[in-house]
Design a protein around this motif. Structure first.
Motif, short mmCIF file in Angstrom:
data_model
loop_
_atom_site.label_atom_id
_atom_site.label_comp_id
_atom_site.label_asym_id
_atom_site.label_seq_id
_atom_site.Cartn_x
_atom_site.Cartn_y
_atom_site.Cartn_z
N LYS A 17 87.95 70.67 32.33
CA LYS A 17 86.67 71.40 32.32
C LYS A 17 85.84 71.03 31.10
O LYS A 17 84.63 70.78 31.20
CB LYS A 17 86.94 72.91 32.34
N LEU A 18 86.49 71.00 29.92
CA LEU A 18 85.77 70.70 28.69
C LEU A 18 85.26 69.26 28.66
O LEU A 18 84.13 69.00 28.26
CB LEU A 18 86.67 70.96 27.47
N VAL A 19 86.11 68.33 29.07
CA VAL A 19 85.71 66.92 29.04
C VAL A 19 84.58 66.66 30.03
O VAL A 19 83.63 65.93 29.73
CB VAL A 19 86.92 66.00 29.31
N ASN A 20 84.69 67.25 31.21
CA ASN A 20 83.60 67.10 32.18
C ASN A 20 82.30 67.71 31.66
O ASN A 20 81.21 67.15 31.87
CB ASN A 20 83.98 67.74 33.52
N LYS A 21 82.41 68.83 30.98
CA LYS A 21 81.23 69.50 30.44
C LYS A 21 80.50 68.62 29.44
O LYS A 21 79.27 68.51 29.47
CB LYS A 21 81.65 70.82 29.77
N TRP A 22 81.25 67.97 28.55
CA TRP A 22 80.63 67.25 27.45
C TRP A 22 80.44 65.75 27.71
O TRP A 22 79.55 65.13 27.15
CB TRP A 22 81.41 67.47 26.15
N PHE A 23 81.28 65.16 28.54
CA PHE A 23 81.19 63.72 28.78
C PHE A 23 80.72 63.36 30.18
O PHE A 23 80.32 62.23 30.43
CB PHE A 23 82.55 63.05 28.55
N GLY A 24 80.79 64.32 31.10
CA GLY A 24 80.56 63.99 32.50
C GLY A 24 79.19 63.45 32.83
O GLY A 24 79.03 62.66 33.76
#
Length: 411
Positions: free
Chosen positions: A201-208
């Motif tokens: 969730k966090l990686v998708n939020k910031w890098f997606g």
């Protein structure tokens, strides 16, 4: 055993998680698949320059370090011929801050002219202080182009000529960034007390939402087999004459890599190794001497080097090295000697992985090699080396015609 899980974002970013429920801190390690080997021969030193530029502010964050320090974090980075690695540690509760910081500079640097000028001066000063203004500092500036004729390992990470950095334009910098600092040319490794679903969730939020770049297709010149010994003499203001010998060997994924690595340990890992015992302790020819492998991804170097005692010439030192090598190559080592260096190598490996940061780094590195599972097989590969495989590998590598020798002579 380093347990891990992995996933990819739609933009190509590869993410690995090493979940450690007992750690109060988190590690974020971001590897970009860009090293000095990827540079143009006319524009070298850019990967190392970017190691500095990436801390000069990004699109929404004027000061990376200041933002990180506010949440109790620390960071650093390094560049090699093969990769650029950025890493940070901070309390697990503040992990999202780390992902925010890394995503923003992947999205876009600030590209402020003053930042380029400041970091340009820093790199130029580093070149002068580390490579030009200290004895033996220019070793790799001279040994690399002697050993490599075609492959871009022929220049050091600082660059072939500091004029390349002095003359770098903002357009050069932007072109380099948007070619290499893209999600599909990066590997994000996270270690700490976080679940896979929460990390996704966090990686998708910031890098997606960071757009995928044009895939980088590496096409490097292969180094031809060396068929003739090479020599170079350097006259320099050094306190002691020195000898450095570089032999071509396989790269990090080569089947004989650990045989070569352990051969270097037998010869020069420690004060109990053959070169030190014979040439420092007994014959007192060298003041210090060592042997090691550079461990590069592409075919690399097996290096023997040392500084001689006063009154001993480089030629005498070279001859003494050859005598030790001749004995080493002609007589198989004892099983006990091999067992000793194998155990030392494995112990070093095991102890290094006590640190959460090292585990995260190693995961990212082996993912870069496209073999993340290999992170847990290094000990087996070390122990699989036999007396026969070590001897055969050493005899293949340590040939005079496969060697580039550099002498430092005192003025």
């Amino acid at each position: 055993m380093i347990q891990y899980q992995e996933f990819y974002l739609n933009n190509g970013l590869r993410v690995l998680l090493h979940e450690d429920k007992n750690s109060p801190i988190a590690v974020v390690n971001l590897v970009y698949n860009i090293g000095s080997r990827d540079e143009s021969p006319e524009k070298t030193g850019f990967a190392h320059l970017f190691e500095h530029l990436m801390f000069g502010g990004s699109k929404h964050i004027p000061s990376y370090d200041q933002a990180l320090q506010k949440v109790g974090g620390e960071n650093n980075a390094f560049t090699s011929p093969d990769l650029t690695n950025y890493y940070l540690t901070l309390p697990i509760a503040n992990l999202e801050t780390a992902l925010w910081l890394e995503s923003d500079r992947m999205l876009s640097l600030s590209f402020q002219p003053e930042v380029l000028e400041v970091q340009r001066k820093v790199v130029i000063e580093e070149f002068k202080q580390r490579y030009l203004n200290q004895p033996y500092g220019d070793l790799w500036l001279k040994l690399r182009p002697l050993a490599y004729q075609e492959h871009p390992y022929q220049w050091a990470t600082i660059g072939k000529d500091i004029a390349h950095i002095e003359n770098a334009t903002m357009d050069d910098v932007k072109d380099f960034f948007y070619k290499y600092y893209i999600p599909n040319n990066a590997i994000l490794s996270v270690a700490g007390n976080i679940s896979l679903s929460d990390l996704e969730k966090l990686v998708n939020k910031w890098f997606g939402d960071i757009p995928m770049g044009k895939p980088y297709q590496r096409k490097l010149a292969e180094e031809p087999k060396q068929e003739q010994a090479r020599h170079q003499i350097v006259q320099a203001d050094v306190p002691l004459e020195a000898v450095y010998k570089a032999y071509h060997m396989g790269g990090r994924n080569d089947a004989h890599y650990f045989s070569a690595d352990l051969a270097s340990d037998v010869l020069g890992r420690s004060k109990s190794a053959r070169l030190h015992q014979q040439l420092v302790r007994k014959r007192q020819i060298f003041n210090s001497i060592s042997a090691y492998v550079v461990g590069s991804i592409d075919p690399g170097l097996f290096v023997i080097g040392g500084k001689l005692n006063k009154g001993i010439s480089a030629e005498e030192g070279d001859q003494a090295i050859q005598e030790v090598l001749q004995d080493f190559l002609q007589e198989p080592i004892q099983a006990e000697e091999l067992e000793k260096v194998k155990n030392q190598a494995e112990a070093t490996l095991v102890l290094s992985e006590v640190e959460l940061l090292t585990r995260a780094m190693n995961l990212a590195y082996f993912a870069l090699l496209d073999t993340p599972d290999a992170v847990n097989k290094q000990g087996e590969l070390i122990q699989a080396v036999t007396v026969e495989s070590l001897q055969t590998t050493a005899q293949t590598i340590l040939k005079p015609e496969n060697c580039s020798t550099l002498y430092y002579k005192s003025l």
